[in-house]
Design an enzyme around this catalytic site. Structure first.
Site, PDB file in Angstrom:
ATOM      1  N   ARG A  49      -6.723   3.619  11.189  1.00 10.89           N
ATOM      2  CA  ARG A  49      -6.270   2.259  11.429  1.00 10.89           C
ATOM      3  C   ARG A  49      -7.187   1.520  12.390  1.00 10.89           C
ATOM      4  NH1 ARG A  49      -0.792   1.941  10.025  1.00 10.89           N
ATOM      5  NH2 ARG A  49       0.294   0.076  10.671  1.00 10.89           N
ATOM      6  N   ARG A  89      11.530  -7.125   2.664  1.00  8.72           N
ATOM      7  CA  ARG A  89      11.628  -5.730   3.079  1.00  8.72           C
ATOM      8  C   ARG A  89      12.501  -5.589   4.327  1.00  8.72           C
ATOM      9  NH1 ARG A  89       6.241  -2.498   4.609  1.00  8.72           N
ATOM     10  NH2 ARG A  89       6.578  -3.303   6.686  1.00  8.72           N
ATOM     11  N   LYS A 142       0.821  -1.223   0.000  1.00  4.42           N
ATOM     12  CA  LYS A 142       0.000   0.000   0.000  1.00  4.42           C
ATOM     13  C   LYS A 142       0.852   1.269   0.000  1.00  4.42           C
ATOM     14  CE  LYS A 142      -0.894  -0.170   4.929  1.00  4.42           C
ATOM     15  NZ  LYS A 142       0.089   0.818   5.377  1.00  4.42           N
ATOM     16  N   ARG A 177      14.000  -2.095   8.634  1.00  5.38           N
ATOM     17  CA  ARG A 177      13.061  -1.455   9.562  1.00  5.38           C
ATOM     18  C   ARG A 177      13.085  -2.174  10.894  1.00  5.38           C
ATOM     19  NH1 ARG A 177       7.294   0.087   7.033  1.00  5.38           N
ATOM     20  NH2 ARG A 177       6.683  -0.563   9.115  1.00  5.38           N
ATOM     21  N   ARG A 235       1.729  -6.782  14.250  1.00  2.00           N
ATOM     22  CA  ARG A 235       1.066  -5.807  13.389  1.00  2.00           C
ATOM     23  C   ARG A 235      -0.011  -6.458  12.524  1.00  2.00           C
ATOM     24  NH1 ARG A 235       6.224  -4.584  11.614  1.00  2.00           N
ATOM     25  NH2 ARG A 235       5.527  -3.608   9.692  1.00  2.00           N
TER      26      ARG A 235
HETATM   27  P1  ADP Z   1       2.918  -1.203   8.636  1.00  2.00           P
HETATM   28  O1  ADP Z   1       1.707  -1.002   7.762  1.00  2.00           O
HETATM   29  O2  ADP Z   1       3.942  -2.093   8.033  1.00  2.00           O
HETATM   30  O3  ADP Z   1       2.580  -1.627  10.036  1.00  2.00           O
HETATM   31  P2  ADP Z   1       3.254   1.699   8.908  1.00  2.00           P
HETATM   32  O4  ADP Z   1       4.376   2.423   8.277  1.00  2.00           O
HETATM   33  O5  ADP Z   1       1.890   1.959   8.397  1.00  2.00           O
HETATM   34  O6  ADP Z   1       3.667   0.174   8.763  1.00  2.00           O
HETATM   35  O7  ADP Z   1       3.226   1.955  10.480  1.00  2.00           O
HETATM   36  C1  ADP Z   1       4.373   1.737  11.280  1.00  2.00           C
HETATM   37  C2  ADP Z   1       4.012   1.948  12.758  1.00  2.00           C
HETATM   38  O8  ADP Z   1       3.606   3.323  12.963  1.00  2.00           O
HETATM   39  C3  ADP Z   1       2.821   1.124  13.267  1.00  2.00           C
HETATM   40  O9  ADP Z   1       3.191  -0.167  13.685  1.00  2.00           O
HETATM   41  C4  ADP Z   1       2.351   2.006  14.447  1.00  2.00           C
HETATM   42  O10 ADP Z   1       3.179   1.848  15.565  1.00  2.00           O
HETATM   43  C5  ADP Z   1       2.538   3.408  13.916  1.00  2.00           C
HETATM   44  N1  ADP Z   1       1.325   3.907  13.225  1.00  2.00           N
HETATM   45  C6  ADP Z   1       1.199   4.190  11.907  1.00  2.00           C
HETATM   46  N2  ADP Z   1      -0.037   4.628  11.615  1.00  2.00           N
HETATM   47  C7  ADP Z   1      -0.719   4.630  12.781  1.00  2.00           C
HETATM   48  C8  ADP Z   1      -2.055   4.958  13.146  1.00  2.00           C
HETATM   49  N3  ADP Z   1      -2.951   5.371  12.235  1.00  2.00           N
HETATM   50  N4  ADP Z   1      -2.416   4.834  14.441  1.00  2.00           N
HETATM   51  C9  ADP Z   1      -1.549   4.420  15.354  1.00  2.00           C
HETATM   52  N5  ADP Z   1      -0.285   4.076  15.090  1.00  2.00           N
HETATM   53  C10 ADP Z   1       0.146   4.172  13.822  1.00  2.00           C
END
Ligand code: ADP
Length: 200
Positions: A92, A131, A17, A137, A148
């Site tokens: 989320r 990745r 995404k 990461r 996650r």
């Molecule tokens: P992924 O989809 O691989 O989990 P993201 O880059 O979307 O990676 O998010 C990385 C981290 O950032 C998440 O595991 C969380 O800790 C935090 N995060 C991102 N977006 C949100 C959100 N909308 N609400 C709460 N935490 C978030």
């Protein structure tokens, strides 16, 4: 006529995404807003926000709805997001759906489409393993990924039901080449009248 393009892209970890969101945003000339990227940039720069979210994101837990919501509202209030934006990683959970609705309603706006990227679990796990090696990461450990994905299934997937009821979800098959998937998304958005604006 200038149509708006207020979009959300949703999909499990490893669905692509982030990559597709960036491509679509560029094509539509709207900013891609990734909450994960905002957090990672702040952690890398050692800002107070970064310090606040470092341990949470490393553990694969969610940052608070309040803090995340504030970041998104600030970003969407900037001029370049007036005609549209593509949110990646937000909302989320159901609470964040409500927060975003409140913010957009307050501006007389609403989401135009929610892109759901579907990939089978085996495929997303394989992509995540790649990745982890390529990008290093800190949250891409086996444990972090598992957490996650489980939060995705329990908290994020249900937001699609809410958006489905509004008739704004386009479910896209996320298996294929990068270009094929981008084309599928573009076709779905075009069918909704969401297209690239004429160059100015
Ligand atoms: P992924 O989809 O691989 O989990 P993201 O880059 O979307 O990676 O998010 C990385 C981290 O950032 C998440 O595991 C969380 O800790 C935090 N995060 C991102 N977006 C949100 C959100 N909308 N609400 C709460 N935490 C978030």
């Amino acid at each position: 006529m200038t149509s708006s393009a207020r979009l959300v892209i949703v999909g499990p970890q490893g669905s692509g995404k982030g990559t597709q969101g960036a491509r679509i945003a560029e094509l539509l000339r709207i900013p891609a807003v990734s909450t994960g990227d905002v957090f990672r940039a702040n952690i890398a720069e050692g800002t107070p926000l970064g310090e606040q979210v470092k341990a949470i994101t490393a553990a694969g837990d969610l940052v608070s709805d309040e803090l995340t919501g504030q970041i998104v509202r600030d970003r969407l209030s900037q001029d370049d997001a007036a005609r549209g934006f593509l949110l990646d990683g937000y909302p989320r959970n159901l609470h964040q759906v409500g927060d975003l609705d409140t913010f957009l309603n307050g501006r007389g706006e609403q989401l135009d489409a929610v892109i759901e990227l579907s990939v089978p679990r085996d495929e997303s796990m394989a992509r995540l393993a790649l990745r982890a090696t390529a990008q290093g990461r800190t949250d891409d450990t086996e444990e972090g990924i598992a957490k996650r994905l489980s939060i995705y299934e329990s908290e994020t997937a249900p937001i699609l039901d809410v958006y489905r009821e509004r008739g704004i979800v386009d479910s896209i098959d996320g298996v294929g080449t990068l270009d094929e998937i981008t084309e599928r998304i573009v076709a779905a958005l075009t069918a909704r009248g969401i297209t690239r604006p004429a160059a100015v």
